[in-house]
Motif scaffolding. Structure first.
Motif, PDB file in Angstrom:
ATOM      1  N   MET A   1     -36.474 -10.910 -17.242  1.00  0.00           N
ATOM      2  CA  MET A   1     -35.235 -10.725 -16.503  1.00  0.00           C
ATOM      3  C   MET A   1     -35.236 -11.671 -15.314  1.00  0.00           C
ATOM      4  O   MET A   1     -36.256 -11.880 -14.678  1.00  0.00           O
ATOM      5  CB  MET A   1     -35.130  -9.305 -15.947  1.00  0.00           C
ATOM      6  N   THR A   2     -34.085 -12.210 -15.041  1.00  0.00           N
ATOM      7  CA  THR A   2     -33.889 -12.969 -13.816  1.00  0.00           C
ATOM      8  C   THR A   2     -32.682 -12.368 -13.129  1.00  0.00           C
ATOM      9  O   THR A   2     -31.835 -11.742 -13.768  1.00  0.00           O
ATOM     10  CB  THR A   2     -33.628 -14.458 -14.106  1.00  0.00           C
ATOM     11  N   GLU A   3     -32.627 -12.544 -11.852  1.00  0.00           N
ATOM     12  CA  GLU A   3     -31.523 -11.991 -11.090  1.00  0.00           C
ATOM     13  C   GLU A   3     -31.353 -10.499 -11.367  1.00  0.00           C
ATOM     14  O   GLU A   3     -30.242 -10.002 -11.491  1.00  0.00           O
ATOM     15  CB  GLU A   3     -30.217 -12.736 -11.398  1.00  0.00           C
TER      16      GLU A   3
ATOM     17  N   GLU B   1     -29.567  -1.505 -11.057  1.00  0.00           N
ATOM     18  CA  GLU B   1     -29.476  -1.437 -12.525  1.00  0.00           C
ATOM     19  C   GLU B   1     -30.830  -1.088 -13.108  1.00  0.00           C
ATOM     20  O   GLU B   1     -31.866  -1.533 -12.618  1.00  0.00           O
ATOM     21  CB  GLU B   1     -28.986  -2.770 -13.105  1.00  0.00           C
ATOM     22  N   ARG B   2     -30.802  -0.288 -14.166  1.00  0.00           N
ATOM     23  CA  ARG B   2     -32.026   0.115 -14.849  1.00  0.00           C
ATOM     24  C   ARG B   2     -31.847  -0.116 -16.352  1.00  0.00           C
ATOM     25  O   ARG B   2     -30.812   0.217 -16.915  1.00  0.00           O
ATOM     26  CB  ARG B   2     -32.316   1.580 -14.590  1.00  0.00           C
TER      27      ARG B   2
ATOM     28  N   CYS C   1     -28.790   1.399 -18.550  1.00  0.00           N
ATOM     29  CA  CYS C   1     -28.357   2.763 -18.251  1.00  0.00           C
ATOM     30  C   CYS C   1     -27.050   2.694 -17.452  1.00  0.00           C
ATOM     31  O   CYS C   1     -26.767   1.698 -16.791  1.00  0.00           O
ATOM     32  CB  CYS C   1     -29.419   3.496 -17.446  1.00  0.00           C
ATOM     33  N   ALA C   2     -26.276   3.767 -17.495  1.00  0.00           N
ATOM     34  CA  ALA C   2     -25.006   3.805 -16.765  1.00  0.00           C
ATOM     35  C   ALA C   2     -25.230   3.767 -15.250  1.00  0.00           C
ATOM     36  O   ALA C   2     -24.362   3.324 -14.503  1.00  0.00           O
ATOM     37  CB  ALA C   2     -24.198   5.033 -17.165  1.00  0.00           C
ATOM     38  N   SER C   3     -26.407   4.240 -14.803  1.00  0.00           N
ATOM     39  CA  SER C   3     -26.772   4.168 -13.380  1.00  0.00           C
ATOM     40  C   SER C   3     -28.296   4.087 -13.296  1.00  0.00           C
ATOM     41  O   SER C   3     -28.973   4.010 -14.319  1.00  0.00           O
ATOM     42  CB  SER C   3     -26.248   5.393 -12.623  1.00  0.00           C
ATOM     43  N   THR C   4     -28.851   4.137 -12.107  1.00  0.00           N
ATOM     44  CA  THR C   4     -30.312   4.104 -11.975  1.00  0.00           C
ATOM     45  C   THR C   4     -30.943   5.443 -12.339  1.00  0.00           C
ATOM     46  O   THR C   4     -32.155   5.524 -12.501  1.00  0.00           O
ATOM     47  CB  THR C   4     -30.728   3.726 -10.542  1.00  0.00           C
ATOM     48  N   ASP C   5     -30.147   6.485 -12.502  1.00  0.00           N
ATOM     49  CA  ASP C   5     -30.629   7.805 -12.909  1.00  0.00           C
ATOM     50  C   ASP C   5     -30.960   7.757 -14.406  1.00  0.00           C
ATOM     51  O   ASP C   5     -30.086   7.455 -15.231  1.00  0.00           O
ATOM     52  CB  ASP C   5     -29.549   8.852 -12.633  1.00  0.00           C
ATOM     53  N   LEU C   6     -32.206   8.054 -14.762  1.00  0.00           N
ATOM     54  CA  LEU C   6     -32.617   7.991 -16.169  1.00  0.00           C
ATOM     55  C   LEU C   6     -31.804   8.929 -17.070  1.00  0.00           C
ATOM     56  O   LEU C   6     -31.713   8.705 -18.270  1.00  0.00           O
ATOM     57  CB  LEU C   6     -34.108   8.294 -16.306  1.00  0.00           C
TER      58      LEU C   6
ATOM     59  N   ALA D   1     -22.325   5.416 -22.024  1.00  0.00           N
ATOM     60  CA  ALA D   1     -21.643   4.122 -22.104  1.00  0.00           C
ATOM     61  C   ALA D   1     -21.713   3.363 -20.784  1.00  0.00           C
ATOM     62  O   ALA D   1     -21.445   3.909 -19.723  1.00  0.00           O
ATOM     63  CB  ALA D   1     -20.188   4.337 -22.497  1.00  0.00           C
ATOM     64  N   ALA D   2     -22.097   2.118 -20.877  1.00  0.00           N
ATOM     65  CA  ALA D   2     -22.060   1.185 -19.751  1.00  0.00           C
ATOM     66  C   ALA D   2     -21.282  -0.026 -20.237  1.00  0.00           C
ATOM     67  O   ALA D   2     -21.482  -0.485 -21.367  1.00  0.00           O
ATOM     68  CB  ALA D   2     -23.466   0.798 -19.324  1.00  0.00           C
ATOM     69  N   THR D   3     -20.390  -0.536 -19.429  1.00  0.00           N
ATOM     70  CA  THR D   3     -19.565  -1.667 -19.871  1.00  0.00           C
ATOM     71  C   THR D   3     -19.782  -2.938 -19.063  1.00  0.00           C
ATOM     72  O   THR D   3     -19.356  -4.002 -19.486  1.00  0.00           O
ATOM     73  CB  THR D   3     -18.066  -1.303 -19.818  1.00  0.00           C
ATOM     74  N   THR D   4     -20.430  -2.814 -17.912  1.00  0.00           N
ATOM     75  CA  THR D   4     -20.686  -4.000 -17.113  1.00  0.00           C
ATOM     76  C   THR D   4     -22.147  -4.051 -16.697  1.00  0.00           C
ATOM     77  O   THR D   4     -22.814  -3.021 -16.588  1.00  0.00           O
ATOM     78  CB  THR D   4     -19.815  -4.038 -15.840  1.00  0.00           C
ATOM     79  N   ALA D   5     -22.630  -5.259 -16.491  1.00  0.00           N
ATOM     80  CA  ALA D   5     -24.004  -5.482 -16.047  1.00  0.00           C
ATOM     81  C   ALA D   5     -24.011  -6.719 -15.161  1.00  0.00           C
ATOM     82  O   ALA D   5     -23.079  -7.529 -15.190  1.00  0.00           O
ATOM     83  CB  ALA D   5     -24.927  -5.676 -17.244  1.00  0.00           C
ATOM     84  N   HIS D   6     -25.103  -6.850 -14.382  1.00  0.00           N
ATOM     85  CA  HIS D   6     -25.245  -8.009 -13.509  1.00  0.00           C
ATOM     86  C   HIS D   6     -26.607  -8.688 -13.677  1.00  0.00           C
ATOM     87  O   HIS D   6     -26.820  -9.761 -13.132  1.00  0.00           O
ATOM     88  CB  HIS D   6     -25.042  -7.602 -12.046  1.00  0.00           C
ATOM     89  N   THR D   7     -27.519  -8.066 -14.422  1.00  0.00           N
ATOM     90  CA  THR D   7     -28.863  -8.609 -14.603  1.00  0.00           C
ATOM     91  C   THR D   7     -28.864  -9.664 -15.704  1.00  0.00           C
ATOM     92  O   THR D   7     -28.388  -9.419 -16.804  1.00  0.00           O
ATOM     93  CB  THR D   7     -29.860  -7.482 -14.928  1.00  0.00           C
TER      94      THR D   7
END
Length: 126
Positions: free
Chosen positions: A1-3, A8-9, A35-40, A46-52
């Motif tokens: 992974m970069t950036e 995000e998890r 994951c949808a959030s950092t909570d496991l 469903a997650a629709t956006t990411a930044h990693t």
């Protein structure tokens, strides 16, 4: 992974069994997903956006079927044509850095022989 983003998890997941959403069919799945959030507890929602961003990836699994299908979904639920390949040994690898942040990297194994029996419907031709 970069950036990699602090908020995000990602997790690795595997499933081997009868899938019962939108029909019943047997599948085997090996996946890396956001994951949808950092909570496991939100992993698998469903997650629709990411930044990693990922510079490279490789995913493999052991399947009981020859019907294994790759899928790479990028942020915005976009497919990633030309950005990955499946090697002869079944590994799903990146060809280059992904053009967008990654939502999921998945191998879907479809085991038709293990599907539950379908009710026989007799149709009469008149």
């Amino acid at each position: 992974m970069t950036e990699q983003q602090e908020d995000e998890r990602y997790v690795l997941g595997a499933f081997d069994g009868l899938h019962v959403v939108e029909g019943e069919y047997y599948c085997q799945v090996c996946t890396l997903l956001k994951c949808a959030s950092t909570d496991l507890q939100t992993c698998g929602q469903a997650a629709t956006t990411a930044h990693t961003q990922f510079d490279s990836f490789a995913l493999s699994g052991t399947f009981s079927t020859n019907y294994v299908f790759p899928e790479v979904l990028l942020s915005g639920v976009q497919l990633a044509p030309g950005e990955f390949q499946v090697l002869n040994d079944g590994r799903l690898i990146s060809v280059k850095r992904t053009s967008q942040p990654v939502l999921t990297i998945t191998l879907f194994g479809r085991w038709f022989e293990s599907d539950p029996p379908r009710p026989y419907t007799h149709s009469r031709i008149h």
